[in-house]
Design a protein around this motif. Structure first.
Motif, PDB file in Angstrom:
ATOM      1  N   ARG A  98       0.844  -1.206   0.000  1.00 59.63           N
ATOM      2  CA  ARG A  98       0.000   0.000   0.000  1.00 59.63           C
ATOM      3  C   ARG A  98       0.873   1.247   0.000  1.00 59.63           C
ATOM      4  N   GLY A  99       1.889   1.247   0.841  1.00 59.72           N
ATOM      5  CA  GLY A  99       2.810   2.372   0.887  1.00 59.72           C
ATOM      6  C   GLY A  99       3.638   2.510  -0.375  1.00 59.72           C
ATOM      7  N   VAL A 100       4.096   1.385  -0.924  1.00 62.86           N
ATOM      8  CA  VAL A 100       4.879   1.425  -2.164  1.00 62.86           C
ATOM      9  C   VAL A 100       4.053   2.081  -3.269  1.00 62.86           C
ATOM     10  N   ALA A 101       2.809   1.644  -3.422  1.00 66.57           N
ATOM     11  CA  ALA A 101       1.949   2.205  -4.475  1.00 66.57           C
ATOM     12  C   ALA A 101       1.701   3.697  -4.243  1.00 66.57           C
ATOM     13  N   CYS A 160      -5.376   4.866  -6.229  1.00 65.70           N
ATOM     14  CA  CYS A 160      -6.478   3.937  -5.960  1.00 65.70           C
ATOM     15  C   CYS A 160      -6.097   3.029  -4.787  1.00 65.70           C
ATOM     16  N   PRO A 161      -7.084   2.427  -4.135  1.00 62.58           N
ATOM     17  CA  PRO A 161      -6.779   1.555  -2.993  1.00 62.58           C
ATOM     18  C   PRO A 161      -6.041   0.292  -3.423  1.00 62.58           C
ATOM     19  N   VAL A 162      -5.118  -0.145  -2.598  1.00 64.16           N
ATOM     20  CA  VAL A 162      -4.362  -1.366  -2.858  1.00 64.16           C
ATOM     21  C   VAL A 162      -5.080  -2.522  -2.183  1.00 64.16           C
ATOM     22  N   LEU A 163      -5.374  -3.542  -2.958  1.00 65.56           N
ATOM     23  CA  LEU A 163      -6.043  -4.746  -2.465  1.00 65.56           C
ATOM     24  C   LEU A 163      -5.104  -5.934  -2.615  1.00 65.56           C
ATOM     25  N   SER A 164      -5.283  -6.918  -1.797  1.00 64.37           N
ATOM     26  CA  SER A 164      -4.462  -8.118  -1.898  1.00 64.37           C
ATOM     27  C   SER A 164      -4.726  -8.818  -3.230  1.00 64.37           C
ATOM     28  N   ARG A 216      -2.213  -7.299  -9.686  1.00 64.67           N
ATOM     29  CA  ARG A 216      -2.955  -6.034  -9.677  1.00 64.67           C
ATOM     30  C   ARG A 216      -2.009  -4.944 -10.168  1.00 64.67           C
ATOM     31  N   GLU A 217      -2.556  -4.005 -10.903  1.00 62.75           N
ATOM     32  CA  GLU A 217      -1.763  -2.933 -11.496  1.00 62.75           C
ATOM     33  C   GLU A 217      -2.220  -1.595 -10.924  1.00 62.75           C
TER      34      GLU A 217
END
Length: 165
Positions: A41-44, A51-55, A62-63
């Motif tokens: 999440r932090g990397v993105a 946008c939200p990071v999902l597993s 996921r891109e």
């Protein structure tokens, strides 16, 4: 580095994400629940994704588009090297950076250069995030992610390893 909260883990990932560039491969290794997805999440965020990071456990890839596109991969459910090859990681690296959870399940598939980050339980509430290996060509991203600029971490590879990406 030690983190005692999801916010601390996200902040560590954000520092790395702010220095990523296309062609960087980050291998995340560690037990379930140690903060790998939270770190991504932090990397993105650091790479400029909004946008939200999902597993990606069930979707596998996921891109996240930003200043640098982050491809978030999860090898947890993959069972063979052929499944990893089908992901076309090389194409992802041409278009952005790859951050792969459970990358140690397929060590022969790690491209050069790469950064290996391990997540450990310190106790119930604290995790240790340790950059174990990195190639010289990604050293600036590593130094940004670590307090103290990366001094004292393990297994820095020589300048010739993985040059050219």
């Amino acid at each position: 580095m030690l983190t005692a909260s999801p916010a601390g883990t996200i902040a560590a990932g954000r520092r790395l994400g702010s220095r990523l560039r296309a062609g960087t491969y980050v291998a995340l290794c560690g037990e379930l629940g140690t903060g790998k997805t939270t770190f991504v999440r932090g990397v993105a965020e650091g790479a400029g994704a909004e946008c939200p990071v999902l597993s990606p456990t069930f979707q596998i890839v996921r891109e996240y588009a930003g200043a640098v596109t982050v491809f978030h991969l999860d090898f947890y459910r993959l069972e063979s090297q052929a499944e990893v090859e089908a992901l076309d990681i090389e194409s992802c690296l041409e278009r952005g950076a790859v951050v792969a959870e459970w990358a140690d399940r397929f060590p022969r598939m790690l491209p050069e250069p790469f950064i290996e980050i391990r997540f450990y339980w310190e106790n119930k509430n604290r995790r240790r995030i340790r950059i174990e290996r990195w190639s010289a060509s990604v050293a600036d991203a590593v130094s940004a992610a670590l307090p103290g600029g990366g001094r004292g971490e393990r297994k820095r590879r020589g300048a010739g390893a993985g040059a050219g990406r």
